[in-house]
Motif scaffolding. Structure first.
Motif, short mmCIF file in Angstrom:
data_model
loop_
_atom_site.label_atom_id
_atom_site.label_comp_id
_atom_site.label_asym_id
_atom_site.label_seq_id
_atom_site.Cartn_x
_atom_site.Cartn_y
_atom_site.Cartn_z
N SER A 35 0.83 -1.21 0.00
CA SER A 35 0.00 0.00 0.00
C SER A 35 0.86 1.26 0.00
CB SER A 35 -0.92 0.01 1.22
OG SER A 35 -1.83 -1.07 1.19
N VAL A 60 -4.55 -0.54 -2.45
CA VAL A 60 -5.02 0.07 -1.21
C VAL A 60 -6.38 -0.53 -0.85
CG1 VAL A 60 -5.76 2.19 -0.07
CG2 VAL A 60 -3.78 2.22 -1.59
N THR A 64 -6.49 0.14 5.01
CA THR A 64 -5.46 1.14 4.71
C THR A 64 -6.09 2.47 4.35
OG1 THR A 64 -4.03 -0.63 3.88
CG2 THR A 64 -3.43 1.64 3.31
#
Length: 576
Positions: A35, A60, A64
Motif C-alpha cells: 500500500s 489500497v 489502509t
C-alpha cells in the motif's frame, strides 16, 4: 515540499516495519508495504480523497484507506501511534541504519538493551554484538559503516524533494507583486545528489512583500531570521530556506556567487584579482577605483573575466575554468536530448502501473522508443515465469501501433548472480530487444568476487546495460566493494553501457564515478528505473548527474537516434 502522497507512503512503510518488528503478522506487514508503494507511486494527489476514492488506488484496501483518511483529517494515525509507543524512538532510529533493519533493531534492543544509534556504535566498538545470534565482527563493521552513511546524509535532502520544494517556492514568490526575477541557486542548481538547504534569489524594488510572503507560506514552520535583504525559514519538513532579495542590476553577480561552488568562486575571484578586479556578490569592480564594471547578468560577469558562461553543474573546480579558457567546454547532454527510456517496470512484477499506463505516459514525454524491462525469475519474490514474459511480449506487439511515433522495446532486468551468470539461457535471452543486468543480492561479497561477477556480466553477449552498478541507496545502503576501473574497462571493451540510474534514492553511478568511466571510453544509459508513472520523470535527476560528469549526447546511448541505438543493441550478433 514533499507530496502528501510521499508523506503517507513513509507513514505506511513505518507502520509495516513496526508490525514486523513487534512480531505482527508478516502477511499484514507486506500488505502495508505494498500500500505504501501504491500511494507513493499514485500520479494523483490524494489530498481531499475520501475512503471510497482511496480504495480506487490499486493496492489500497479498506483498512489502509481508513488509516489514510484518518491522517488526512487529523494529521495522525492512531494505530501507528500505539505501535510507536511500544518501541523507543532510538530503536526506531536504529531501524534506518543501513545493515540493521526492523528485526535486528528489535533484537539488539531486547537482547542487549541498545536503545539508540549512539549506543549501537559503542556496542560494536566494545565487540558486544557477538552476544546476538547471527551477528559478529563482520556484521559490526558493516553496521558501523551504515551509521557513518546515515550521519553523512543527516540534515540533507534528496534531490527530488529539494527540487519540488524549490519549484514551489519560486512559483509562489514569482507571483508576489513587485517581484521581477526569482530562481533557486546553491547546490540544488548545481544538481548535487543531496542538498543541505535551499538558496532562493529574487529581485524587487521593495523586498518587504517577498519576505512577508515567504514567512506566510503554509509550510513555513519557523522563521529563523528576517530582514530587508535576507529571510531564513525552516519548513515543516525541517528544510532551511534562505531567501535573498537583490537589486535588479546585481542579479548576475549574485547568481554566480550564491550558486557556487565555493572552490569555483575562489578560482573566479583569483582570476579577477590577477586582472586588477574585485568580484563579489554585488558585482565585478575595478579594484583601484571601485567602479562597478558589470553585475546584471551571469553571462556578462563571466565574459568580463574572459570566460564563456559555465553551466552550473560544472562549477565544482574540476577543470571547468581551464577548459573554458581553452574553448573546450562540452555541450552537455540535456533532458530534451533523451529519446527514450531503457529501464522501466510494470505491475507484472514490482511496478504499480499497467503496461498500457506506462506506455501512454512515456509517449506523453515525447519519446521515440521505450523499453519495458520487468524483473527476471531469479528475483524469486517477483514470481516471473517464461510464460508471463512471453505473454507480455505478445501484448507489447499488440500495442505497437498505440503511439505511432514511439517504438516499443521488450526487455528485462536480469539478476547478476554471485558468479556473474544471469537468468535464462542464451536462446531465451536472444528474444529480447534489450537486457539490463543488475546486482540484487549478495551485497556483502568481497571485492574480488564483486568485480568478477560484474565483469562476467559485461562479457555476456546478451547484456546491453549494467543497471545501478554499485547498488547504493543514498543514506540507506552503501555501495558494494568493487574495482570500478576494472569493470569500466570491461564495459568499454565489450560494448556494454553503464546505467546512470535516475531514481533520486539511488543516483547510481555517482558523478565522480561517471567521470572515471568516461575516461575508459564507457557509454551510458540514463534511465528512470520507473516503478510507477510519476517515476518516468526521474531522468531529470540522472541528467543532473550526467552534466556534473561532463557528458554529451555522444556518451549517452538513449540520446541517440533509433537506428544508431539499434546497432548498439546488436552486441550479441556482433560478438556471436
Amino acid at each position: 515540499m514533499a507530496r502528501l502522497n510521499d508523506k503517507v507512503r513513509e507513514l505506511l512503510q513505518e507502520y509495516a516495519d513496526l508490525i514486523s518488528i513487534t512480531g505482527g503478522d508478516a502477511f499484514r506487514a507486506r500488505a502495508y508495504e505494498k500500500s505504501a508503494r501504491a500511494v507513493g507511486g499514485h500520479p494523483e494527489d490524494i489530498d481531499g480523497m475520501d475512503v471510497k476514492a482511496l480504495q480506487q488506488i490499486p493496492g489500497v484496501g479498506k483498512s489502509t484507506a481508513e488509516k489514510i483518511a484518518e491522517y488526512l483529517a487529523d494529521g495522525r494515525i492512531e494505530a501507528l501511534e500505539k505501535l510507536r509507543a511500544d518501541i523507543p524512538a532510538g530503536v526506531r532510529a536504529m531501524m534506518s541504519v543501513p545493515g540493521v533493519g526492523p528485526k535486528r533493531a528489535l533484537a539488539l534492543y531486547r537482547d542487549l538493551g541498545i536503545a539508540s544509534v549512539d549506543e549501537l556504535a559503542e556496542a560494536i566498538r566494545a565487540d558486544r554484538l557477538s552476544e546476538v545470534p547471527g551477528l559478529g565482527e563482520r556484521s559490526g563493521e558493516k553496521i558501523l559503516h551504515g551509521i557513518e552513511l546515515m550521519r553523512q546524509s543527516g540534515g540533507r535532502t534528496l534531490l527530488d524533494a529539494a527540487s519540488a520544494l524549490a519549484d514551489q517556492l519560486v512559483d509562489a514568490l514569482t507571483a508576489v507583486p513587485g517581484c521581477t526575477r526569482c530562481a533557486y541557486a546553491g547546490s540544488l542548481r548545481r544538481m548535487r545528489e543531496t542538498v543541505g538547504d535551499i538558496d532562493v534569489l529574487a529581485t524587487a524594488e521593495d523586498s518587504a512583500p517577498l519576505m512577508a510572503a515567504l514567512t506566510a507560506l503554509p509550510y513555513t514552520a519557523e522563521v529563523i531570521g528576517t530582514g530587508p535583504t535576507k529571510t531564513s525559514i525552516r519548513t515543516t519538513d525541517g528544510i532551511q530556506v534562505d531567501l535573498r532579495v537583490v537589486p535588479e542590476e546585481d542579479w548576475g553577480a549574485a547568481l554566480v556567487y550564491f550558486t557556487g561552488s565555493k572552490a569555483h568562486n575562489i578560482k573566479l575571484r583569483t582570476m579577477a584579482v590577477r586582472a586588477g578586479l574585485k568580484l563579489s556578490e554585488y558585482g565585478l569592480f575595478d579594484a583601484e577605483s571601485g567602479e562597478k564594471i558589470v553585475s546584471a547578468g551571469e553571462e556578462e560577469v563571466y565574459a568580463a573575466l574572459g570566460l564563456p558562461w559555465i553551466a552550473p553543474p560544472l562549477r565544482e573546480d574540476r577543470g571547468e575554468i581551464e577548459a573554458a579558457l581553452r574553448g573546450e567546454l562540452p555541450e552537455l547532454v540535456a533532458e530534451a536530448d533523451l529519446r527514450g527510456d531503457l529501464h522501466t517496470h510494470t505491475d507484472l512484477t514490482d511496478g504499480l502501473a499497467t503496461l498500457e499506463e506506462m506506455i501512454d505516459t512515456a509517449a506523453a514525454r515525447g519519446y521515440t522508443y521505450y523499453a519495458v524491462t520487468d524483473h527476471a525469475p531469479d528475483l524469486v519474490m517477483q514470481r516471473m515465469t517464461d510464460e508471463k514474459m512471453l505473454a507480455q511480449r505478445e501484448r507489447l506487439r499488440e500495442l505497437a501501433g498505440r503511439h505511432r511515433r514511439m517504438r516499443l522495446l521488450h526487455g528485462t532486468e536480469l539478476n547478476i548472480g554471485p558468479d556473474g551468470t544471469v537468468d535464462w539461457p542464451a536462446e531465451f535471452l536472444s528474444g529480447f530487444d534489450v537486457c539490463v543486468a543488475s546486482v540484487h543480492s549478495h551485497f556483502g561479497a568481497d571485492r574480488d568476487a564483486q568485480t568478477r561477477r560484474l565483469i562476467r556480466a559485461c562479457e555476456n553477449p546478451h547484456v546491453h546495460v549494467i543497471g545501478h552498478l554499485t547498488t547504493r541507496r543514498i543514506g540507506r545502503r552503501g555501495p558494494i566493494d568493487v574495482d570500478l576501473d576494472a569493470v569500466f574497462a570491461a564495459a568499454a571493451r565489450t560494448g556494454t553501457a553503464i546505467e546512470i540510474n535516475s531514481s533520486p534514492q539511488r543516483l547510481d553511478l555517482r558523478d565522480e564515478d561517471v567521470l572515471r568511466a568516461k575516461r575508459h571510453g564507457v557509454k551510458f544509459s540514463i534511465d528512470s528505473d520507473a516503478h510507477a508513472t510519476p517515476h518516468l520523470a526521474y531522468p531529470r535527476y540522472g541528467i543532473g548527474t550526467a552534466q556534473r560528469a561532463w557528458l554529451t549526447t555522444e556518451d549517452v546511448i538513449n540520446a541517440w537516434p533509433w537506428q544508431r541505438l539499434k546497432r548498439f543493441l546488436r552486441k550479441d550478433a556482433l560478438r556471436a
